[in-house]
Design a protein around this motif. Structure first.
Motif, mmCIF file in Angstrom:
data_model
loop_
_atom_site.group_PDB
_atom_site.id
_atom_site.type_symbol
_atom_site.label_atom_id
_atom_site.label_comp_id
_atom_site.label_asym_id
_atom_site.label_seq_id
_atom_site.Cartn_x
_atom_site.Cartn_y
_atom_site.Cartn_z
ATOM 1 N N ARG A 37 83.948 85.386 16.509
ATOM 2 C CA ARG A 37 83.027 84.596 17.327
ATOM 3 C C ARG A 37 82.072 83.800 16.442
ATOM 4 N NH1 ARG A 37 80.027 87.754 21.921
ATOM 5 N NH2 ARG A 37 79.187 88.936 20.155
ATOM 6 N N ILE A 38 81.629 82.672 16.973
ATOM 7 C CA ILE A 38 80.663 81.847 16.258
ATOM 8 C C ILE A 38 79.570 81.382 17.224
ATOM 9 C CG2 ILE A 38 82.388 81.021 14.601
ATOM 10 C CD1 ILE A 38 82.243 78.284 16.151
ATOM 11 N N LEU A 39 78.446 80.994 16.646
ATOM 12 C CA LEU A 39 77.375 80.340 17.386
ATOM 13 C C LEU A 39 77.538 78.835 17.277
ATOM 14 C CD1 LEU A 39 74.389 82.486 16.082
ATOM 15 C CD2 LEU A 39 75.243 82.490 18.441
ATOM 16 N N VAL A 40 77.195 78.131 18.347
ATOM 17 C CA VAL A 40 77.288 76.667 18.364
ATOM 18 C C VAL A 40 75.976 76.086 18.878
ATOM 19 C CG1 VAL A 40 78.478 74.658 19.316
ATOM 20 C CG2 VAL A 40 79.777 76.726 18.766
ATOM 21 N N ALA A 41 75.420 75.154 18.128
ATOM 22 C CA ALA A 41 74.300 74.356 18.618
ATOM 23 C C ALA A 41 74.895 73.167 19.357
ATOM 24 C CB ALA A 41 73.413 73.896 17.466
ATOM 25 N N ASP A 42 74.766 73.179 20.681
ATOM 26 C CA ASP A 42 75.331 72.135 21.544
ATOM 27 C C ASP A 42 74.192 71.153 21.847
ATOM 28 O OD1 ASP A 42 76.872 70.672 23.279
ATOM 29 O OD2 ASP A 42 77.278 72.317 24.672
ATOM 30 N N ILE A 43 74.060 70.133 21.015
ATOM 31 C CA ILE A 43 72.812 69.375 20.957
ATOM 32 C C ILE A 43 72.490 68.614 22.237
ATOM 33 C CG2 ILE A 43 73.915 67.383 19.808
ATOM 34 C CD1 ILE A 43 71.268 67.113 18.182
ATOM 35 N N ASN A 44 73.460 67.937 22.831
ATOM 36 C CA ASN A 44 73.151 67.139 24.025
ATOM 37 C C ASN A 44 73.104 67.967 25.303
ATOM 38 O OD1 ASN A 44 72.846 64.879 22.490
ATOM 39 N ND2 ASN A 44 74.447 63.688 23.492
ATOM 40 N N ASN A 45 73.553 69.216 25.217
ATOM 41 C CA ASN A 45 73.367 70.145 26.329
ATOM 42 C C ASN A 45 72.103 70.983 26.144
ATOM 43 O OD1 ASN A 45 75.471 69.669 28.202
ATOM 44 N ND2 ASN A 45 76.941 70.752 26.899
ATOM 45 N N HIS A 46 71.431 70.796 24.996
ATOM 46 C CA HIS A 46 70.190 71.522 24.716
ATOM 47 C C HIS A 46 70.396 73.023 24.843
ATOM 48 C CE1 HIS A 46 68.496 67.513 24.988
ATOM 49 N NE2 HIS A 46 69.055 67.408 26.185
ATOM 50 N N ALA A 47 71.520 73.482 24.273
ATOM 51 C CA ALA A 47 71.912 74.879 24.473
ATOM 52 C C ALA A 47 72.426 75.524 23.198
ATOM 53 C CB ALA A 47 72.992 74.960 25.558
ATOM 54 N N ALA A 87 64.222 79.968 29.003
ATOM 55 C CA ALA A 87 63.760 79.225 27.826
ATOM 56 C C ALA A 87 64.333 77.817 27.805
ATOM 57 C CB ALA A 87 64.139 79.972 26.554
ATOM 58 N N ARG A 88 63.585 76.929 27.175
ATOM 59 C CA ARG A 88 64.004 75.532 27.062
ATOM 60 C C ARG A 88 64.098 75.111 25.597
ATOM 61 N NH1 ARG A 88 63.537 72.389 31.768
ATOM 62 N NH2 ARG A 88 62.843 73.616 33.567
ATOM 63 N N PHE A 89 65.098 74.257 25.333
ATOM 64 C CA PHE A 89 65.306 73.718 23.995
ATOM 65 C C PHE A 89 65.406 72.198 24.079
ATOM 66 C CE2 PHE A 89 66.709 78.055 23.807
ATOM 67 C CZ PHE A 89 66.373 78.486 22.533
ATOM 68 N N ASN A 90 65.083 71.550 22.973
ATOM 69 C CA ASN A 90 65.158 70.093 22.916
ATOM 70 C C ASN A 90 65.976 69.681 21.702
ATOM 71 O OD1 ASN A 90 64.792 67.383 23.336
ATOM 72 N ND2 ASN A 90 62.563 67.433 23.356
ATOM 73 N N SER A 91 67.247 69.410 21.933
ATOM 74 C CA SER A 91 68.183 68.973 20.893
ATOM 75 C C SER A 91 68.290 69.965 19.743
ATOM 76 C CB SER A 91 67.773 67.602 20.347
ATOM 77 O OG SER A 91 67.693 66.643 21.374
ATOM 78 N N PRO A 92 68.804 71.179 20.013
ATOM 79 C CA PRO A 92 69.028 72.127 18.914
ATOM 80 C C PRO A 92 70.064 71.571 17.936
ATOM 81 C CG PRO A 92 70.097 72.879 20.915
ATOM 82 C CD PRO A 92 69.266 71.699 21.305
ATOM 83 N N HIS A 93 69.678 71.492 16.671
ATOM 84 C CA HIS A 93 70.544 70.854 15.676
ATOM 85 C C HIS A 93 71.053 71.824 14.622
ATOM 86 C CE1 HIS A 93 72.072 67.955 12.768
ATOM 87 N NE2 HIS A 93 71.818 66.963 13.591
ATOM 88 N N GLY A 94 70.397 72.957 14.481
ATOM 89 C CA GLY A 94 70.826 73.936 13.493
ATOM 90 C C GLY A 94 70.794 75.324 14.082
ATOM 91 N N VAL A 95 71.651 76.216 13.565
ATOM 92 C CA VAL A 95 71.699 77.575 14.091
ATOM 93 C C VAL A 95 72.125 78.511 12.958
ATOM 94 C CG1 VAL A 95 74.095 77.364 14.872
ATOM 95 C CG2 VAL A 95 72.567 78.991 15.994
ATOM 96 N N ALA A 96 71.542 79.713 12.950
ATOM 97 C CA ALA A 96 71.877 80.700 11.926
ATOM 98 C C ALA A 96 71.657 82.086 12.497
ATOM 99 C CB ALA A 96 71.025 80.501 10.676
ATOM 100 N N LEU A 97 72.293 83.075 11.878
ATOM 101 C CA LEU A 97 72.159 84.463 12.287
ATOM 102 C C LEU A 97 71.487 85.242 11.161
ATOM 103 C CD1 LEU A 97 72.929 86.524 14.550
ATOM 104 C CD2 LEU A 97 74.958 87.047 13.163
ATOM 105 N N SER A 98 70.394 85.927 11.478
ATOM 106 C CA SER A 98 69.675 86.696 10.466
ATOM 107 C C SER A 98 70.272 88.086 10.325
ATOM 108 C CB SER A 98 68.189 86.802 10.825
ATOM 109 O OG SER A 98 68.028 87.616 11.977
ATOM 110 N N ASN A 99 69.845 88.808 9.295
ATOM 111 C CA ASN A 99 70.386 90.143 9.034
ATOM 112 C C ASN A 99 70.072 91.128 10.154
ATOM 113 O OD1 ASN A 99 71.506 89.360 6.606
ATOM 114 N ND2 ASN A 99 69.774 90.047 5.376
ATOM 115 N N ASP A 100 68.985 90.913 10.878
ATOM 116 C CA ASP A 100 68.622 91.836 11.952
ATOM 117 C C ASP A 100 69.226 91.444 13.296
ATOM 118 O OD1 ASP A 100 67.135 89.665 12.767
ATOM 119 O OD2 ASP A 100 65.180 90.657 12.635
ATOM 120 N N GLY A 101 70.084 90.427 13.289
ATOM 121 C CA GLY A 101 70.762 90.012 14.511
ATOM 122 C C GLY A 101 70.040 88.950 15.307
#
Length: 331
Positions: A67-77, A107-121
């Protein structure tokens, strides 16, 4: 005799060239044929499940096996994609554009452009249009709570100091450090920032560490970081406190927008204007591993690839303008 000898040599050279070209074409075609679309069908939208829709997926991060995380920028998700094609939205959505902390479902987001997973989840998100860095932390019931890690919502600028008062200008990428710090690619200020223990500092500035305009960042695992540098149109290797070094300096890249690396020392670059992903390695020729160099919707084509990720034996690709996620097996 000399004429015949030269003719034979010329014909032999031509035959060799044709065989070489055929081999190269076959190699590229074979690789392209292995490119597989995991999710998305070329149409923008917002749908979860196995028939999912995206609206410009722009950054990727690992999120456990398969599995991966995706920053879906125009869906703000912020969304999760499985290798089986299953998609789930963790937070945000096209009807939740803005900036609001709290439970993930509101929660609301405005153009999420980057995403990362930290060691604590926890999940770290760079908000390009909100000029903030957000944090998704799990509650005891495994649901997510969203908070603002650094920056002031809706205020762009450049200011270090306490995280709640720091200013950013369109953060584009984030990387979780092993010690709990977070590196942020602040593209509007052409620098790399760090937030640790509630304080923001600047760790690299353009033109001072051989960095032009960093646009993506990835931890290489040996204390160094890979940088997609839009200023120099190159991929860089950077050790904090040292001058960045160009990887494969002879290779011309068409707007590097995403960067990733593997355990063999290869660097993969998403060329957003070149509609391809290129593999670089010092002392070796660069190789196009995905895309044809021409934008399109065929399975072997890409349309402005924005991000790459090496995870679980695959190269994952965020195909921005095709609104889909593709994978390529790594051998």
């Amino acid at each position: 005799m000399i004429y015949k000898s030269n003719t034979i040599k010329t014909l032999t050279a031509i035959r060799y060239s044709l065989l070489l070209m055929t081999a190269l074409c076959f190699s590229i075609t074979a690789t392209a044929a292995e490119l597989r679309v995991v999710s998305g069908n070329g149409e923008a939208g917002f749908v979860d499940g196995t028939d999912a829709r995206f609206n410009k997926p722009i950054r990727l991060a690992p999120f456990g096996p398969g599995r991966i995380l995706v920053a879906d920028i125009n869906n703000h998700a912020v969304r999760v994609v499985g290798i089986d094609g299953m998609v789930k939205t963790l937070a945000g959505g096209p009807d939740k554009q803005g900036h609001q902390d709290g439970p993930a479902d509101i929660a609301r987001f405005n153009s999420p452009h980057g995403v990362a997973l930290s060691n604590d989840g926890s999940i770290i998100v760079a908000g390009a249009s909100s000029h903030t860095v957000r944090l998704l932390s799990r509650d005891a019931d495994s649901s997510y709570q969203v908070s603002t890690l650094a920056g002031m919502a809706g205020q762009s600028g450049y200011r270090d100091g306490p995280a709640s008062q720091a200013l950013f200008n369109s953060p584009h990428a984030v990387v979780a450090e092993a010690d709990g710090g977070v590196l942020i690619v602040d593209i509007g200020n052409a620098c790399i920032r760090r937030v640790k223990d509630g304080v923001v500092t600047t760790v690299a500035k353009a033109d001072t560490e051989n960095i032009g305009m960093p646009i993506d960042l990835m931890a290489a695992g040996d204390g160094s970081y890979l940088i997609a540098d839009a200023g120099s149109q190159k991929a860089l290797r950077w050790v904090p406190g040292e001058v960045a070094r160009t990887i494969s300096p002879e290779t011309e890249l068409a707007m590097p927008h995403g960067v990733a690396g593997d355990s063999d020392g290869n660097t993969y670059v998403a060329e957003i204007r070149g509609h391809q992903v290129t593999r670089l390695a010092d002392g070796k020729e660069s190789v196009r591993v995905a895309g044809t160099g021409v934008s399109g919707l065929n399975q072997d084509q890409l349309n402005k690839p924005a991000a790459v990720l090496v995870h679980d034996g695959f190269l994952w690709i965020a195909d921005l303008n095709n609104h889909r996620i593709s994978i390529l097996p790594l051998k």
